[in-house]
Scaffold this active site. Structure first.
Site, PDB file in Angstrom:
ATOM      1  N   ARG A   1       0.421  -1.367  -0.488  1.00 26.85           N
ATOM      2  CA  ARG A   1       0.188  -0.071  -0.286  1.00 26.85           C
ATOM      3  C   ARG A   1       0.751   1.462  -0.143  1.00 26.85           C
ATOM      4  O   ARG A   1       1.604   1.627   0.440  1.00 26.85           O
ATOM      5  CB  ARG A   1      -0.944   0.226   1.524  1.00 26.85           C
ATOM      6  CG  ARG A   1      -2.348  -0.807   1.390  1.00 26.85           C
ATOM      7  CD  ARG A   1      -2.628  -0.751   2.411  1.00 26.85           C
ATOM      8  NE  ARG A   1      -1.832  -0.733   3.236  1.00 26.85           N
ATOM      9  CZ  ARG A   1      -2.388  -0.322   4.993  1.00 26.85           C
ATOM     10  NH1 ARG A   1      -3.577   0.584   4.966  1.00 26.85           N
ATOM     11  NH2 ARG A   1      -1.909  -0.378   5.920  1.00 26.85           N
TER      12      ARG A   1
ATOM     13  N   ASP B   1       5.428  -2.883  11.075  1.00 27.62           N
ATOM     14  CA  ASP B   1       4.662  -2.723  11.313  1.00 27.62           C
ATOM     15  C   ASP B   1       4.165  -3.131  13.066  1.00 27.62           C
ATOM     16  O   ASP B   1       3.098  -2.384  13.067  1.00 27.62           O
ATOM     17  CB  ASP B   1       3.382  -4.380  10.675  1.00 27.62           C
ATOM     18  CG  ASP B   1       4.316  -5.645  10.201  1.00 27.62           C
ATOM     19  OD1 ASP B   1       4.616  -5.962  11.841  1.00 27.62           O
ATOM     20  OD2 ASP B   1       3.262  -6.991  10.772  1.00 27.62           O
TER      21      ASP B   1
ATOM     22  N   SER C   1       8.296  -4.782   7.548  1.00 26.04           N
ATOM     23  CA  SER C   1       7.575  -5.998   7.949  1.00 26.04           C
ATOM     24  C   SER C   1       8.044  -7.033   7.795  1.00 26.04           C
ATOM     25  O   SER C   1       7.379  -8.121   7.623  1.00 26.04           O
ATOM     26  CB  SER C   1       5.731  -6.181   7.864  1.00 26.04           C
ATOM     27  OG  SER C   1       5.363  -5.507   7.474  1.00 26.04           O
TER      28      SER C   1
END
Length: 900
Positions: A522, A640, A586
């Site tokens: 994203r 994350d 992440s």
């Protein structure tokens, strides 16, 4: 004349549909906990939970008490793939003094007969399981326990009502045990109706209804457990013995009962009881015909108005007479002969009239029986949510077998009342005795299967002691990761993030965030406002990462990311602005500062080359330079988990721990600088990204790893690594379940022992299916549908086992996760030097959010293992996007403060 006389016994289809609706309402009443005491149809649970599946085998005994004779049987069931069995029986009379004497005498008689049978068959020295067919209404609380509610069918034995008949039989057998060297284990108490269903169920697996129409009448069927309030548990099905003979005892059928029904009832052994049975069963139909003929004679309509002594005597006309008189093929000869024997001298008209009376009485019996059976079939079809259903009804009983027209009439009316059910009627050959043996055989099979399933799942059941051990080992590994001399070899890497503060509410501005951590990627624009109108606004776009890029070269991966970034900046119209950017990455990174992150190793299915050991921020900057279209200020590389903690920290300043329980599993927390030996300085705090997925890679939790965990690990992209993650994260739970299902299928415990093509496919069992299957709201029918989508054709029993496997795997995952988290909160409590700690954990991840039980089990485990910590769990709203922007904002704020 007869038609006019017996007008009320002729029932139209409308009346039968009405009877069907009344019976359905009674069934619902009987199944409800609060309404059952008032229900006439008792809907007794039989504790028979499974039909034969063809894999039963062994030698079984059965005794059958309830008809005009007592029977003992030996049943051999062969596991030869042909579903064959062999039945040997012996019949014993049931003398009047026994069936109307006292309880001890009755059960001694049964034990004596069984002993005689075992001697005849040379079975005395074998230990054999026994099924006890007891054809009277019993309240069962277990398969091998039943309290007699009331005697029926001319039985009136004293001292048995309200006692457990199985323990009475066991006592009687015990007396013989020592003196005659017999050892019999009473495993199941079965009603003859249930026995009939099981006998037919062995030959036709569609059989799920049993029906008796003989001396007595009754029906049983397989009901969904979720509808049976009287028994604990919602899983699977159980056979319900309706005891429908009492239907109408509350007056529900008074409008259909004639003067003859009332007279018959008043003269019976149990007036006002079993009224439906008195309109249907062969025990009463002969008497009903006698009462009608008597009244017609008295009114001068038959036999010139002269009634013989026989016609005046109760019980002189029996069902065998009625059946014989209805043999139309033989004309009137049978009728004439029977009436002459009764000293009635019939004319031809008399014979025709009597034959007609017999027909109307037996036809009404078949009609009423069909209406109640149609109600059961409709309920079965609705339970299965089918528009059309194929099923089989197993039938036994003298009336059905010997009456010349009864079976045909019954079939015809049933098919007319339930046109959307394709019903096969299967005659039970060896009746209730073989059925009791089949129930025992199924119970035997289920007990053996239960043992095997328990053995397979036992390693997933972790005691509190084991979990405490896991917590202590995790604590040891956390300390290793923080110390300079042990850090290099630590499995829990304890990576410093250089995030040294949580939000204080003064952050403001526009920030970009990139979020790379799974198969989707994203880009976000985040606008943060401070002050009274404090808010966070976000705009984002999702891009896919194709497999060939996930597993291609590092340059291709970062070029793809920058391409997506360029699309987004253009889409938002901000290509010219040099905005600060937070990069959520992440994967395990070793950081030297907030904007430097060296990739330790790929996880979660990524395998891009030339990245491990490289600084991902540099790789991103180089890709931006290669594109040469825009410039950005990359302020922070963020995990994350840290983003999750920061997002929740923005709402709750007490949040100092972040937890991800989704595709991957990880935790971060704010550690005191003085404890972080691998970073200079002792003042303040810094967020540590534990990367706890690697816990156990040194073998320290091998004692709780199962053979299934080892298979999953060996088949993964990174064997021997991230062992704790492979036991706790969504990416692997479905795969563990698949391995267990394969093993259980190989043992013949699932899917009829057939491993389907789809079950062989790695990754077929996604974790979302675990969440769906374990949902409490989901009936087994829907579980079967999910399994069918996966190409797994399952029975009801299969679905229960699959649900149990999913539950064991996900519960262990939540408990292990809880044990790890307990180690972290305990460390935080000791760091602060307090007796009691209050702290918030920010949580994200699909497993925590979507699984029906994961979050509850996790919270309970933390509470159990860290009782001095009061932990609040807060769901993070977009930790990896909003969190990255907040970290960037906090880093900017701290940077500006530093500059000032």
């Amino acid at each position: 004349q007869v038609d006019r006389y017996l007008y009320h016994m002729r029932l139209s289809d409308d009346v039968l549909l009405d009877v069907m609706a009344r019976f359905q309402a009674e069934m619902v009443k009987g199944l409800g906990r609060d309404t059952n005491p008032m229900a006439t149809v008792k809907m007794l649970p039989s504790f028979v939970r499974s039909l034969p599946d063809g894999s039963e085998k062994g030698d079984f005994l059965a005794v059958d008490l309830g008809g005009s004779q007592f029977r003992a049987h030996q049943v051999k069931v062969f596991d030869d793939g042909k579903q064959s069995s062999q039945l040997e029986s012996k019949f014993y009379p049931t003398p009047k003094e026994v069936i109307q004497g006292n309880g001890a005498e009755l059960f001694d008689y049964v034990a004596d007969c069984l002993l005689d049978f075992m001697e005849t068959k040379n079975l005395k020295h074998k230990k054999l399981p026994l099924g006890f067919t007891f054809s009277f209404p019993c309240k069962q609380t277990k398969l091998e326990e039943g309290v007699l509610l009331a005697w029926t069918k001319h039985f009136k034995v004293r001292g048995v009502q309200d006692t457990d008949v199985v323990s009475s039989l066991r006592k009687a057998l015990q007396k013989h045990k020592a003196s005659f060297d017999i050892d019999v284990d009473v495993l199941a108490l079965v009603n003859d109706t249930v026995g009939t269903m099981m006998t037919c169920g062995y030959d036709d697996q569609r059989c799920e209804v049993g029906l008796i129409i003989g001396t007595g009448t009754n029906a049983c069927y397989m009901e969904e457990m979720r509808h049976i309030d009287l028994v604990e548990g919602d899983e699977g099905r159980m056979c319900i013995n309706t005891e429908w003979g009492a239907f109408g005892d509350d007056g529900a059928l008074d409008d259909l009962r004639t003067e003859f029904d009332r007279e018959l009832d008043l003269g019976s052994l149990n007036p006002g009881k079993q009224l439906f049975e008195k309109m249907i069963s062969s025990l009463y139909l002969g008497e009903l015909v006698r009462l009608i003929l008597l009244k017609m004679t008295k009114e001068g309509l038959l036999f010139n108005g002269k009634a013989s002594t026989a016609l005046l005597t109760k019980g002189k006309i029996e069902m065998k007479h009625v059946s014989a008189m209805e043999k139309y093929k033989e004309g009137l000869s049978n009728t004439k002969e029977i009436l002459t024997e009764l000293n009635l001298f019939p004319s031809e008209e008399d014979c025709i009239a009597v034959q007609h009376v017999c027909t109307i009485v037996s036809f009404r019996s078949a009609n009423l029986c069909a209406a109640a059976l149609a109600a059961i079939l409709t309920r079965l079809r609705e339970n299965k949510k089918l528009l059309r259903m194929r099923t089989t009804v197993g039938i036994d009983g003298g009336l059905y077998k010997t009456h010349p027209q009864y079976a045909k009439r019954l079939h015809k009316v049933v098919r007319r009342l339930v046109p959307n059910c394709d019903v096969r009627f299967l005659l039970s050959v060896s009746g209730s005795g073989k059925g009791a043996a089949m129930v025992t055989a199924v119970a035997y099979r289920l007990a053996a299967q239960r043992k095997q399933i328990d053995a397979a799942l036992a390693p997933f059941l972790l005691s509190v002691e084991t979990l405490r051990e896991v917590k202590n080992k995790m604590r040891t590994e956390l300390e290793y990761g923080l110390k300079r001399e042990t850090q290099a070899n630590a499995t829990v890497k304890m990576l410093p993030t250089y995030v040294c503060g949580t939000p204080d509410g003064t952050e403001k501005g526009k920030f970009l965030a990139l979020d790379l951590g799974g198969t989707n990627f994203r880009v976000l624009l985040v606008k943060i406002r401070s002050g009274r109108r404090r808010s966070v606004q976000m705009y984002n776009k999702i891009f896919a990462i194709p497999l060939e890029i996930m597993q291609g070269t590092g340059e291709e991966l970062f070029d793809h990311i920058v391409q997506c970034l360029a699309d987004f900046l253009e889409y938002m119209g901000i290509k010219g602005a040099r905005l600060p950017l937070g990069f959520t990455f992440s994967f395990p990174c070793r950081q030297a500062s907030i904007d430097k992150g060296t990739l330790v190793g790929w996880t979660k299915g990524f395998k891009a080359t030339d990245c491990e050991g490289e600084d991902v921020v540099d790789m991103l900057r180089e890709a931006i330079r290669r594109r040469n279209e825009f410039d950005l200020d990359i302020v922070a590389v963020v995990n994350d988990t840290v983003g999750t903690m920061m997002t929740c920290g923005y709402e709750d300043p007490n949040c100092e721990i972040g937890l991800i329980a989704g595709t991957g599993s990880n935790v971060c927390y704010m550690e005191d600088m003085k404890n972080i030996e691998i970073v200079e300085g002792n003042e303040g705090k810094m967020c540590i990204n534990t990367e706890w997925g690697g816990f156990g890679d040194n073998g320290c939790i091998d004692n709780i790893r199962t053979k299934y965990d080892k298979e999953v690990d060996e088949g993964s992209l990174n064997p021997g690594k991230q062992r704790y993650e492979k036991m706790t994260s969504g990416m692997y739970l479905g795969e563990i379940v698949r391995q267990i299902l394969i093993d259980l299928t190989k043992q013949g415990l699932l899917f009829r022992g057939q491993i389907s093509e789809s079950l062989r496919k790695r990754g077929i069992f996604e974790t979302k299916f675990l969440s769906q299957i374990e949902s409490d709201r989901l009936a087994l029918l829907q579980v079967r549908r999910i399994l069918q989508q996966l190409g797994l054709d399952s029975t009801c029993e299969d679905s229960i086992i699959v649900k149990e496997v999913c539950g064991a795997v996900s519960k262990r995952a939540a408990q292990l996760c809880g044990a790890g988290l307990a180690a972290i909160v305990e460390k935080k409590r000791e760091n602060r030097g307090v007796e009691h700690l209050q702290i918030t954990v920010g949580v994200d991840g699909t497993l925590y959010k979507l699984h029906p039980h994961f979050s509850r089990v996790l919270r309970e485990t933390v509470k159990e293992l860290a009782p001095q910590c009061d932990v609040t769990f807060m769901l993070s709203e977009d930790g990896s996007g909003k969190g990255a922007a907040l970290i960037t904002a906090v880093a900017k704020r701290l940077h500006n403060v530093g500059q000032k």
